[in-house]
Motif scaffolding. Structure first.
Motif: not given
Length: 418
Positions: A304-314, A324-340
């Motif tokens: 549902t809209s409220d959930f948790k993400l746990r990093i299992l490795d890396g 807490a998701l209202e519409r969209t959330i982005c995931l990606g590698r750390r970068s100065s040019s992209v906001k995740n």
């Protein structure tokens, strides 16, 4: 920092040590390049255990930190609750030499059982229990990567238990140890059981997927049933190249016609041994479906809209994101040019894209799509290495409806959703 030891000084230290932190050392159970395992007895209650010492001096100084991290993660993997995984008990050090205490299995390993003769019925029973152990590993974001008969032990009741998680799928523990020139020095695992993509540097980014273990499971089942390896002989150095060529083509020797093996198992093993990762079973649940008409049940509820993400490795093992998701959330590698909103560190490899995936709320459901919308060029951009859920590649259009306990894999990082 660990205490500096040579192999001779370490052996002298052990020979002069009768006990370590409440455990009496007994006989050597086995030794490899990076570790040695002793049978031991807990002094307080005479309970038998196994103790694994890490040979930190076996790699160059620059590689020791990753080796120790791998050892720690092996211990943590052994704390997954499972009837078919060797259980870790505690971890400590002996004068700077890391070790951990684990469950002792008195029934030997599967290699010995195959050599002495294992019946067809027992082979299939063992295979099903190994599947359960693999499922427990995979549900916790771990890939064994070295499944072979030596790494299947039997307890006093005859139950098989997977062991040796030292190369489980973590970014910190690459398949290779790197020498001083930065060149690969050794590939872990046994070639005879390794999937073709595990041996190919071009495809090594896929070695965090369950399909690696599923291939090895197919080899192991074939060997239990026939007492032979599937892709030809494996007796001399000259056998290696033709064996690997046959494996790369999925060209295994058919079972003898006299073997009374259920056709379902023949189909399962053949699919496990496919040289094409995408034509193999993508997860253990699919194997279970063909075997008994049902998946392993995880009692997963839709996310549902409220959930948790746990990093299992890396590189951020254990990090928790509360979403807490209202519409969209982005995931990606750390970068100065992209906001995740979900930012993943990746400095060792380069498998995670800056715009890797998007979580999207549709109605009451949460979906994940590969890639992200790029405002600058006004188009959807997919990731370079794909996004996987429970080992299955997902697309960028419809996406995948997420459930609690799903495992998301991006590059060399696995993430569990709660």
């Amino acid at each position: 920092m660990t205490t500096q030891h040579t192999e001779s000084s370490w052996q002298a230290l052990i020979q002069n040590t009768e006990s370590v932190h409440g455990y009496k050392l007994m006989s050597v159970l086995g030794e490899g390049r990076f570790g040695i395992v002793y049978k031991a007895q807990r002094i307080s209650d005479k309970y038998f255990v196994a103790i694994k010492f890490l040979k930190v001096w076996s790699v160059p100084d620059h590689a020791q930190a990753n080796l120790i991290k791998r050892f720690e993660l092996e211990f943590e993997t052994g704390q997954i609750a499972s009837q078919y995984l060797i259980r870790s008990i505690e971890m400590n050090q002996l004068e700077g030499i890391p070790y951990f205490v684990m469950e002792f299995c008195s029934g030997g390993n599967l290699e010995r059982k195959i050599d002495s003769g294992i019946s067809l019925a027992e082979s299939l029973d063992v295979a099903e229990k190994i599947l359960t152990g693999l499922q427990d590993l995979h549900m916790n974001g771990k890939i064994h990567r070295d499944l072979k008969p030596e790494n299947v032990l039997f307890d006093s009741a005859g139950n098989p238990k997977l062991t040796d998680f030292g190369i489980s799928g973590h970014i910190n523990i690459q398949l290779t140890v790197v020498n001083n020139e930065g060149k690969p020095e050794q590939i872990f695992g046994s070639y005879a059981y390794m999937a073709p993509e595990q041996l190919s540097p071009v495809k090594r980014k896929n070695t965090l997927l369950p399909t690696i273990d599923i291939f090895s499971f197919g080899v192991l089942c074939y060997e239990m049933i026939s007492s032979k390896l599937p892709f030809g002989p494996w007796e001399t150095h000259d056998d290696i190249d033709p064996y690997i060529r046959n494996a790369s083509k999925g060209d295994f020797v058919p079972f003898e016609s006299s073997l009374k093996l259920d056709p379902t198992w023949k189909k399962i093993i053949a699919k496990c041994l496919s040289s094409d990762r995408e034509k193999r079973y993508q997860n253990v649940g699919e194997v279970r479906m063909d075997l008994k008409g049902q998946h392993f049940s995880n009692d997963n509820m839709p996310c549902t809209s409220d959930f948790k993400l746990r990093i299992l490795d890396g590189e951020e093992y254990g990090k928790l994101y509360e979403v807490a998701l209202e519409r969209t959330i982005c995931l990606g590698r750390r970068s100065s040019s992209v906001k995740n909103e979900v930012v993943l560190e990746e400095t060792i490899s380069n498998y995670i894209s800056r715009r890797h995936a998007t979580f999207e709320r549709i109605g009451n459901g949460i979906f994940i799509r590969d890639g992200q919308w790029n405002n600058k060029i006004q188009t959807w951009v997919t990731s370079k290495n794909g996004t996987y859920v429970n080992g299955i590649l997902i697309g960028s259009l419809a996406g995948h409806h997420l459930h609690r306990n799903d495992i998301i894999t991006v590059g060399n990082t696995s993430i569990k959703i709660y």
